[in-house]
Design an enzyme around this catalytic site. Sequence first.
Site, mmCIF file in Angstrom:
data_model
loop_
_atom_site.group_PDB
_atom_site.id
_atom_site.type_symbol
_atom_site.label_atom_id
_atom_site.label_comp_id
_atom_site.label_asym_id
_atom_site.label_seq_id
_atom_site.Cartn_x
_atom_site.Cartn_y
_atom_site.Cartn_z
ATOM 1 N N LYS A 52 50.658 57.300 57.637
ATOM 2 C CA LYS A 52 49.372 56.708 57.232
ATOM 3 C C LYS A 52 48.219 57.540 57.803
ATOM 4 O O LYS A 52 47.234 57.805 57.110
ATOM 5 C CB LYS A 52 49.288 55.246 57.685
ATOM 6 N N GLN A 96 50.575 47.080 61.670
ATOM 7 C CA GLN A 96 51.916 47.414 61.195
ATOM 8 C C GLN A 96 52.902 46.292 61.526
ATOM 9 O O GLN A 96 52.981 45.840 62.672
ATOM 10 C CB GLN A 96 52.363 48.747 61.840
ATOM 11 N N ASP A 119 45.787 45.579 53.415
ATOM 12 C CA ASP A 119 47.154 45.233 53.018
ATOM 13 C C ASP A 119 47.146 44.136 51.940
ATOM 14 O O ASP A 119 48.167 43.896 51.302
ATOM 15 C CB ASP A 119 47.923 44.658 54.222
HETATM 16 N N1 GUN Z 1 55.598 47.272 57.408
HETATM 17 C C1 GUN Z 1 56.316 47.703 56.344
HETATM 18 N N2 GUN Z 1 55.536 47.776 55.245
HETATM 19 C C2 GUN Z 1 54.303 47.382 55.631
HETATM 20 C C3 GUN Z 1 53.059 47.253 54.940
HETATM 21 O O1 GUN Z 1 52.934 47.499 53.742
HETATM 22 N N3 GUN Z 1 52.015 46.823 55.690
HETATM 23 C C4 GUN Z 1 52.125 46.526 57.009
HETATM 24 N N4 GUN Z 1 51.046 46.105 57.652
HETATM 25 N N5 GUN Z 1 53.265 46.639 57.667
HETATM 26 C C5 GUN Z 1 54.339 47.067 56.977
#
Ligand code: GUN
Length: 284
Positions: A52, A96, A119
Amino acid sequence: MAQIIDGKAVSKQVRERVALETRELKKRNITPGLAVIIVGDDPASQVYVKNKEKACEEVGFYSEKFALPQNTTQEELNALVEELNARPEINGILCQLPLPKHLDDKEVINRIAPVKDVDAFHPVNVGAIMIGDYNFLPCTPAGVMELIHSTGVDVTGKKAVVIGRSNIVGKPMAMLLLHENATVEITHSKTVDLKSVTKRADILVAAIGRAKFVTADMVKDGAVVIDVGMDRDENGRLCGDVDFENVKDKCSFITPVPGGVGPMTISMLMQNTLTAAKIQNGIK
Ligand code: GUN
């Protein structure tokens, strides 16, 4: 033999679009900013977060990573979210998941300002998606829609079947297909005679989290098959929810794993962060 949908190529197009718009915003002294919070040292989460950060750099965003220790308290995490909510140079906040067991992800998600919730997990954003009046779409379903669009197949009037009913993928996925006028069925582990349902699907989205679960006999000839799975096969190799080798000879389009839905998710996060920056600066 189906056409393989190239998630890397579509993902690159999305990032180029975001990078181009970011260059324009920068001329107006606006730089989209993303804060990524990670708690503990789960290796998979570490990789996701690194990717990211890399993507932010690639499209020209400002990013800040908050790596908190495993023993972080709920109060400390809440305080950080509040601090980021108040900082104008941070347009998007992502925590996350999964969090360590002693922390409540719902409490964190509900605390993120909806306008910074890139998200699209906050109930306000989930509700906005339900009524079709949204700023952000959750990254994985949004990425799937981009991949479907890349095939040129018109979703209107098609029978779409989603396998899996998670809040992050299955439910919003069904809603996005519905918004584009598909006739949608959501199936799950308690669905009786799943095969008879999936066999009718012109568009089949697999998001169950079970390796090679979707076999050729469950797929309609000429269907578009999208595989959201990230599983391990009997030899420990990365694979999806779809038995790719056998299904590919039956359908018209199929996503591979890796290289299908996976690369799209972070690109859609970049798209959401750009949207957040625009909204927070009064641009639409
Ligand atoms: N963990 C796995 N996929 C995601 C996601 O799309 N967003 C977040 N915040 N955590 C994750």
